[in-house]
Design a protein around this motif. Sequence first.
Motif, PDB file in Angstrom:
ATOM      1  N   SER A 527       7.446  10.886  -1.251  1.00 46.59           N
ATOM      2  CA  SER A 527       6.154  10.903  -0.563  1.00 46.59           C
ATOM      3  C   SER A 527       5.561   9.497  -0.489  1.00 46.59           C
ATOM      4  O   SER A 527       5.041   9.085   0.559  1.00 46.59           O
ATOM      5  CB  SER A 527       5.196  11.845  -1.307  1.00 46.59           C
ATOM      6  N   THR A 528       5.663   8.751  -1.583  1.00 42.11           N
ATOM      7  CA  THR A 528       5.168   7.367  -1.593  1.00 42.11           C
ATOM      8  C   THR A 528       5.911   6.520  -0.566  1.00 42.11           C
ATOM      9  O   THR A 528       5.303   5.711   0.155  1.00 42.11           O
ATOM     10  CB  THR A 528       5.344   6.758  -2.995  1.00 42.11           C
ATOM     11  N   ASN A 530       7.376   7.541   2.198  1.00 38.39           N
ATOM     12  CA  ASN A 530       6.941   7.915   3.544  1.00 38.39           C
ATOM     13  C   ASN A 530       5.545   7.377   3.845  1.00 38.39           C
ATOM     14  O   ASN A 530       5.265   6.946   4.974  1.00 38.39           O
ATOM     15  CB  ASN A 530       6.972   9.434   3.705  1.00 38.39           C
ATOM     16  N   GLN A 531       4.665   7.379   2.840  1.00 36.24           N
ATOM     17  CA  GLN A 531       3.323   6.830   3.036  1.00 36.24           C
ATOM     18  C   GLN A 531       3.381   5.342   3.344  1.00 36.24           C
ATOM     19  O   GLN A 531       2.652   4.841   4.222  1.00 36.24           O
ATOM     20  CB  GLN A 531       2.471   7.088   1.795  1.00 36.24           C
ATOM     21  N   GLN A 532       4.227   4.625   2.628  1.00 38.35           N
ATOM     22  CA  GLN A 532       4.354   3.190   2.863  1.00 38.35           C
ATOM     23  C   GLN A 532       4.911   2.899   4.254  1.00 38.35           C
ATOM     24  O   GLN A 532       4.476   1.959   4.928  1.00 38.35           O
ATOM     25  CB  GLN A 532       5.241   2.557   1.790  1.00 38.35           C
ATOM     26  N   ARG A 534       4.589   4.796   6.864  1.00 35.77           N
ATOM     27  CA  ARG A 534       3.512   5.048   7.827  1.00 35.77           C
ATOM     28  C   ARG A 534       2.521   3.885   7.836  1.00 35.77           C
ATOM     29  O   ARG A 534       2.007   3.502   8.898  1.00 35.77           O
ATOM     30  CB  ARG A 534       2.791   6.354   7.490  1.00 35.77           C
ATOM     31  N   ARG A 535       2.244   3.341   6.670  1.00 37.20           N
ATOM     32  CA  ARG A 535       1.339   2.191   6.593  1.00 37.20           C
ATOM     33  C   ARG A 535       1.902   1.003   7.364  1.00 37.20           C
ATOM     34  O   ARG A 535       1.154   0.185   7.927  1.00 37.20           O
ATOM     35  CB  ARG A 535       1.110   1.816   5.127  1.00 37.20           C
TER      36      ARG A 535
END
Length: 583
Positions: A527-528, A530-532, A534-535
């Motif tokens: 999840s981290t 994927n968040q990065q 997206r960022r």
Amino acid sequence: METLESYKRRTDVATGKIPADLVLKNGKVIDVFNGGWMDGDVAIIDGTIVGVGRYSGKEERDVSGLYLSPSFIDGHAHVESAMVTPTEFARIVLPHGVTAIVADPHEIANVAGADGIDYLLADSEGLPMDFFFMLPSCVPATSFEQAGAELDAEALQPYYSHPRVLGLGEVMDYPSVAAGNRGILKKILDASRHGLRVDGHAAGIGPEGINAYAAVGIRSDHECVSADEARERLKRGMYLMIREGSVAKNLQALLPVVTERNARRCLLVTDDKHVDDLAREGSVNHPMQMAIRQGLDPVTAIQMVTLNTAECFGIPAKGAIAPGYDADIVALEDLSTGKVERVWKGGRLVAENGRLLADAIADHRPELPVRVKESIRLAPLSPSDLHLPLTTETAHVIGIIPDSLITEHRVETVFRQEGRFIPDPDKDLLKLAVVERHRATGSAGIGIVKGLGLKRGAIGSTVAHDSHNMILAGTNDRDMLLAAQALKQMNGGLVAVEDGEIVASLPLPIAGLLSDQPAQSILEPLSTLNQQVRRLGVSITNPFVTLSFLALPVIPHLKLTDQGLFDTDRQCFIAVDTGEALA
């Protein structure tokens, strides 16, 4: 093994002479043979259903108000796409009512050959979930890339006697089939001679090509993306596999094809689904529930993940709640949602209220073969290895289509400096590289991709279908090189880099494809990651799954391998530069 005594026990329970081991009382029992359901009890002994009616048992469970359905079977999936071992895969999907899977291990086989197949067979042994396998038909997948292994017909022969091997997996090398290539035809013939199934992979193939497929006994396909394609396959006697995975989502387009007359030839499958999606949505229970919400008769939807799948692959005693069938059963809250309340495997309760019971799966870790645990052999990369010379300002570009494995073949105006392509994030034109990672040959294909959305940095992965070389995408060469170095150091995995710094990663040290950690423990780092990403600007769903399929030269229309840019329509390599002659 069945004995005369076990058969006698079955008949004694069925006729009410002795009590059952377990009786599920007062349920609404789904009848997948005729449609509808019937009120009654389900009697179970020695893990087998022996009667539906009124029974007493040593143990009785009241399931009043619940619908009892056969548990679900995913008819086409790659365990490796979940990035976890079979043991961990089972932990994730059992609470969703999935107790069997028909897996094609060609991902790990393309990395480690027979050692990879042996590992998956060993890890999936003795679980409260049935892992059936279709042997990989295309290792390597094509001649247009370098894989880590080669499996000819002779190498597959020993596996046909394995009780969990059901046949030959997706035959994706259609040109070889159509050309009458003796190597691929020998594999198909061997499976047929053993009385086993042959699975298809007919991406972009028209009616004449389907004729050639069906003529040699290929009876299923999961690559349909349009209703017309689906109808052509059904007309020619093939099973239609409607796929709903992490990226390839075909249910919406294909569900209207399913009718009362042809539904028994239709299956729901996942193909490729990441562990986070499996944990959140489940496996084939998810498209089943989607189909019900979209108006498909609930029992028809259940057939498409139970009896139809069992019959397609010749799996005995699976897919129905009836005497003589395995007691693999799910209790559904209602038919309008298909929500799973409880799961029994062989008459044993293994999951309840969305949670796996604590004692359902015993820990076991088979030894990793050397080729499986030491799979990253990467030649040193220098900045010049990532250079892409251009003589003109127009180039052939891979265009990503959201929620699809198919790509566009685009021609774009690109930025060029000192005779080389320079990524242009504002126009979403990024550099793409596929680097051979099995034998340290130094072979690298460089191209351009549009549609990823990356604004800064680079991402990389050692999951790149189907040869699983290293694939990198980025806005600059420095971050792409750092991504490659990080992947080598972690022995494979996924990584995101920004301004010379690794901002997130997920190690996948088993063949560069699978984690060696419990499934629940990798959900947060994934999840981290994927968040990065997206960022960094990526907006598409499941960017790493999308990235992994940009290297697969058996799916239209333009892909990149370690050998260069490949036009799947013309079946040839082409120059990225439009100013150069075609190869």
